[in-house]
Design a protein around this motif. Sequence first.
Motif, PDB file in Angstrom:
ATOM      1  N   VAL A  58       1.027  -0.926   0.046  1.00 59.53           N
ATOM      2  CA  VAL A  58       0.357   0.625  -0.071  1.00 59.53           C
ATOM      3  C   VAL A  58       0.806   1.471   0.391  1.00 59.53           C
ATOM      4  O   VAL A  58       0.601   1.801  -0.140  1.00 59.53           O
ATOM      5  CB  VAL A  58      -1.106  -0.561   1.597  1.00 59.53           C
ATOM      6  N   ASN A  59       2.218   1.196   0.848  1.00 58.27           N
ATOM      7  CA  ASN A  59       2.941   2.599   0.724  1.00 58.27           C
ATOM      8  C   ASN A  59       3.531   2.662  -0.732  1.00 58.27           C
ATOM      9  O   ASN A  59       3.478   3.954  -0.557  1.00 58.27           O
ATOM     10  CB  ASN A  59       4.097   1.922   1.877  1.00 58.27           C
ATOM     11  N   MET A  60       3.878   2.153  -1.223  1.00 58.49           N
ATOM     12  CA  MET A  60       5.165   1.512  -2.492  1.00 58.49           C
ATOM     13  C   MET A  60       3.897   1.665  -3.232  1.00 58.49           C
ATOM     14  O   MET A  60       4.295   2.178  -4.646  1.00 58.49           O
ATOM     15  CB  MET A  60       5.413   0.797  -2.571  1.00 58.49           C
ATOM     16  N   LEU A  61       2.391   1.433  -3.963  1.00 57.24           N
ATOM     17  CA  LEU A  61       1.680   2.043  -4.719  1.00 57.24           C
ATOM     18  C   LEU A  61       1.335   2.828  -5.165  1.00 57.24           C
ATOM     19  O   LEU A  61       0.981   3.104  -6.413  1.00 57.24           O
ATOM     20  CB  LEU A  61       0.055   0.738  -3.927  1.00 57.24           C
ATOM     21  N   PRO A  62       1.221   3.993  -4.168  1.00 56.48           N
ATOM     22  CA  PRO A  62       2.057   5.147  -5.276  1.00 56.48           C
ATOM     23  C   PRO A  62       2.595   5.444  -6.222  1.00 56.48           C
ATOM     24  O   PRO A  62       2.441   5.885  -7.904  1.00 56.48           O
ATOM     25  CB  PRO A  62       1.558   6.397  -3.863  1.00 56.48           C
ATOM     26  N   TRP A  63       3.630   4.876  -5.958  1.00 56.30           N
ATOM     27  CA  TRP A  63       4.667   5.326  -6.963  1.00 56.30           C
ATOM     28  C   TRP A  63       4.475   4.813  -8.168  1.00 56.30           C
ATOM     29  O   TRP A  63       5.300   5.475 -10.124  1.00 56.30           O
ATOM     30  CB  TRP A  63       5.970   4.115  -6.400  1.00 56.30           C
ATOM     31  N   LEU A  64       3.717   3.209  -8.549  1.00 52.46           N
ATOM     32  CA  LEU A  64       3.132   3.080  -9.632  1.00 52.46           C
ATOM     33  C   LEU A  64       2.233   3.718 -10.010  1.00 52.46           C
ATOM     34  O   LEU A  64       1.798   3.768 -11.247  1.00 52.46           O
ATOM     35  CB  LEU A  64       3.031   1.781  -9.454  1.00 52.46           C
ATOM     36  N   LEU A  65       0.986   4.108  -9.256  1.00 52.59           N
ATOM     37  CA  LEU A  65      -0.032   4.851 -10.188  1.00 52.59           C
ATOM     38  C   LEU A  65       0.412   6.632 -10.540  1.00 52.59           C
ATOM     39  O   LEU A  65      -0.809   6.825 -11.050  1.00 52.59           O
ATOM     40  CB  LEU A  65      -1.288   4.569  -8.802  1.00 52.59           C
ATOM     41  N   LEU A  66       0.720   6.825 -10.055  1.00 50.92           N
ATOM     42  CA  LEU A  66       1.147   8.047  -9.488  1.00 50.92           C
ATOM     43  C   LEU A  66       2.561   9.117 -10.370  1.00 50.92           C
ATOM     44  O   LEU A  66       2.697  10.276 -10.079  1.00 50.92           O
ATOM     45  CB  LEU A  66       0.647   9.083  -8.505  1.00 50.92           C
ATOM     46  N   ALA A  67       3.372   8.074 -10.593  1.00 53.08           N
ATOM     47  CA  ALA A  67       5.245   8.604 -10.756  1.00 53.08           C
ATOM     48  C   ALA A  67       4.307   9.047 -12.172  1.00 53.08           C
ATOM     49  O   ALA A  67       5.068  11.074 -11.790  1.00 53.08           O
ATOM     50  CB  ALA A  67       6.184   7.684 -10.903  1.00 53.08           C
ATOM     51  N   LEU A  68       4.111   8.991 -12.810  1.00 50.60           N
ATOM     52  CA  LEU A  68       4.000   9.813 -14.144  1.00 50.60           C
ATOM     53  C   LEU A  68       3.331  10.832 -14.134  1.00 50.60           C
ATOM     54  O   LEU A  68       3.255  12.187 -14.217  1.00 50.60           O
ATOM     55  CB  LEU A  68       4.129   9.501 -15.757  1.00 50.60           C
ATOM     56  N   PRO A  69       1.916  11.191 -13.442  1.00 48.53           N
ATOM     57  CA  PRO A  69       1.588  12.059 -12.672  1.00 48.53           C
ATOM     58  C   PRO A  69       2.105  13.408 -12.081  1.00 48.53           C
ATOM     59  O   PRO A  69       1.856  14.423 -12.591  1.00 48.53           O
ATOM     60  CB  PRO A  69       0.011  11.853 -12.586  1.00 48.53           C
ATOM     61  N   ALA A  70       2.698  12.590 -11.103  1.00 46.50           N
ATOM     62  CA  ALA A  70       3.213  13.307 -10.355  1.00 46.50           C
ATOM     63  C   ALA A  70       4.666  14.691 -10.909  1.00 46.50           C
ATOM     64  O   ALA A  70       4.771  15.320 -10.598  1.00 46.50           O
ATOM     65  CB  ALA A  70       3.693  12.482  -9.623  1.00 46.50           C
ATOM     66  N   GLY A  71       5.197  13.544 -12.094  1.00 47.90           N
ATOM     67  CA  GLY A  71       6.493  14.291 -13.109  1.00 47.90           C
ATOM     68  C   GLY A  71       5.138  15.632 -13.019  1.00 47.90           C
ATOM     69  O   GLY A  71       5.671  16.609 -13.207  1.00 47.90           O
ATOM     70  N   LEU A 108      10.631  20.575 -18.147  1.00 44.29           N
ATOM     71  CA  LEU A 108      10.811  18.602 -18.409  1.00 44.29           C
ATOM     72  C   LEU A 108      11.116  18.120 -17.476  1.00 44.29           C
ATOM     73  O   LEU A 108      11.610  16.398 -17.162  1.00 44.29           O
ATOM     74  CB  LEU A 108      10.865  17.623 -19.257  1.00 44.29           C
ATOM     75  N   GLN A 109      11.806  19.039 -16.305  1.00 44.21           N
ATOM     76  CA  GLN A 109      12.796  18.021 -15.137  1.00 44.21           C
ATOM     77  C   GLN A 109      12.016  17.342 -14.757  1.00 44.21           C
ATOM     78  O   GLN A 109      12.045  16.298 -14.600  1.00 44.21           O
ATOM     79  CB  GLN A 109      13.577  19.095 -14.675  1.00 44.21           C
ATOM     80  N   GLY A 110      10.441  18.073 -14.369  1.00 46.17           N
ATOM     81  CA  GLY A 110       9.410  16.792 -13.052  1.00 46.17           C
ATOM     82  C   GLY A 110       9.222  15.680 -13.606  1.00 46.17           C
ATOM     83  O   GLY A 110       9.488  14.398 -13.344  1.00 46.17           O
ATOM     84  N   ARG A 111       8.835  15.809 -15.391  1.00 51.33           N
ATOM     85  CA  ARG A 111       8.628  14.621 -15.917  1.00 51.33           C
ATOM     86  C   ARG A 111       9.722  13.331 -16.353  1.00 51.33           C
ATOM     87  O   ARG A 111       9.464  11.824 -16.183  1.00 51.33           O
ATOM     88  CB  ARG A 111       8.272  15.034 -17.364  1.00 51.33           C
ATOM     89  N   VAL A 112      10.879  14.007 -16.189  1.00 53.39           N
ATOM     90  CA  VAL A 112      12.353  13.292 -16.931  1.00 53.39           C
ATOM     91  C   VAL A 112      11.967  12.057 -14.955  1.00 53.39           C
ATOM     92  O   VAL A 112      12.299  11.331 -15.524  1.00 53.39           O
ATOM     93  CB  VAL A 112      12.831  13.394 -17.025  1.00 53.39           C
ATOM     94  N   MET A 113      11.989  13.310 -14.301  1.00 57.01           N
ATOM     95  CA  MET A 113      12.558  12.498 -12.899  1.00 57.01           C
ATOM     96  C   MET A 113      11.113  11.522 -12.705  1.00 57.01           C
ATOM     97  O   MET A 113      11.540  10.329 -11.852  1.00 57.01           O
ATOM     98  CB  MET A 113      12.402  13.606 -11.995  1.00 57.01           C
ATOM     99  N   SER A 114       9.979  11.666 -13.166  1.00 54.75           N
ATOM    100  CA  SER A 114       8.966  10.586 -12.354  1.00 54.75           C
ATOM    101  C   SER A 114       9.330   9.300 -13.419  1.00 54.75           C
ATOM    102  O   SER A 114       9.246   8.609 -12.943  1.00 54.75           O
ATOM    103  CB  SER A 114       7.493  11.039 -13.015  1.00 54.75           C
ATOM    104  N   VAL A 115       9.772   9.344 -14.448  1.00 48.56           N
ATOM    105  CA  VAL A 115       9.890   8.548 -15.658  1.00 48.56           C
ATOM    106  C   VAL A 115      11.135   7.604 -15.045  1.00 48.56           C
ATOM    107  O   VAL A 115      10.766   6.275 -14.627  1.00 48.56           O
ATOM    108  CB  VAL A 115       9.846   9.070 -17.073  1.00 48.56           C
ATOM    109  N   SER A 116      12.208   8.028 -14.750  1.00 44.29           N
ATOM    110  CA  SER A 116      13.621   7.867 -13.225  1.00 44.29           C
ATOM    111  C   SER A 116      12.809   6.929 -12.509  1.00 44.29           C
ATOM    112  O   SER A 116      13.421   5.820 -12.389  1.00 44.29           O
ATOM    113  CB  SER A 116      14.272   9.084 -13.491  1.00 44.29           C
ATOM    114  N   ARG A 117      12.333   7.985 -11.400  1.00 39.57           N
ATOM    115  CA  ARG A 117      10.977   6.485  -9.998  1.00 39.57           C
ATOM    116  C   ARG A 117      11.427   5.863 -10.962  1.00 39.57           C
ATOM    117  O   ARG A 117      11.148   4.241 -10.001  1.00 39.57           O
ATOM    118  CB  ARG A 117      10.962   7.827  -9.217  1.00 39.57           C
TER     119      ARG A 117
END
Length: 440
Positions: free
Chosen positions: A62-75, A362-371
Amino acid sequence: MASTASPKARAEGRADLGRPFHWLWASTAASNAGDGVTRTLLPLLVVAHHPDPAAVAGLTAVNMLPWLLLALPAGVLADRVDRRRLVLGSNAVRAAALAGAALALAQDRPLVLLYGLAFVLGVAETLADTAAPAMLPRLVDERHLERANGRLSAAQIVLGETAGPPVAGLLAGLAASVALATGGALYALAALLLLSLVPSPGSARAPQSGGARSAEARGERRGGVLKDIREGVGFVLRHRTLRLTLAASALYGLVFSATFSMLVLLSDRTLGLSGAGYGLLLAAGSLGAVAGSWLAPRAAGRLPTVRLARWSLAASGVAYVLLGAARDPLLAGLALAANGVFMMGWNIPVMSLRQRLTPENLQGRVMSVSRLCAWGTMPVGALLGGLLAGALSVPAVFVVCGAVLTAGALLLLAPLRDSPDGPGRSRPRPDPHDRPSDKE
């Protein structure tokens, strides 16, 4: 041997990173301390009241789920709004969530509330950890990115991974509400420290102060979230250097999670260590990483970036092989410490290289793809580690994964070449496979 660097280069290497960076570092240190407390505390609360392995595993999922669901929108969000405010708000949300939990969970601790808290903290972490590294190129000169990333990494290791967990254990022994409130206070401090962060004139790549976007830049980004995600992912896929280093990061995420999930079994069954001995093994790895966060920026000032990253990643694989082959605890500890050094020799130069190669918008989006590449592979790696241990043995997991990492690092990064302009912060040579984004 005497250094061949010029006095001017040495002076640049010692240059102060500036007041804005120091505020960011202080805020990051406080939030990392909060991470160390909460990540240790929540599993302890679950085990104390719901002693079921499935319940503990569910908390991690549950704690790691946001990285799968929201990483790209977060970028996307990090590229649309003021990143400083996004990090500040995320820390404020974590502080409020933990303060509320300290009251709500003082007596009864239902699993659903613990899961809800873990998910909220995971969402806030996804936003903060995407936006904060994207802020760095605006705060320090690009010549000093390795040094700045090294200091941030050292704070994460010392406070989040070394000091935070034992402090959480001590606080949990006093009262869970005290431990939760302490974590909330650390996040609140991180938010307050960011209030003082204002970029100095000339310290950013882009002219907007404080990370604010101009009306023209905001107008360019009016569109759907999916369109912005496609733009960020497309930039990475068209850029050969970013594409190959992210593929190597994904491989490293698989190897790291596969080996780390089996480390406790290696310590117990193969090395015959107690719980305290296992803690010392982890400490050896942390000490190596701290040393690496100091050494990597200095090595980056003397060696081409891609060469340093490639051979550090390959050497990390060799360290995993040696760890799997070790039967003496001292040798195992040395292998883990060496792996920590090489891990930073990979992470810091590559992080800095991505920050240099990515346009500001594009810094945020590239960082989100990296994460997503590095962390999204970890659940799969943990599963593969368990399967491999069952099919072969626990030490074989380290030997096989280390060999795959070394071979993968050399093969994936072989096409990349540094610029012949000199060592250190050189960019890779222009490549016909690197096609710039339309907005660059």
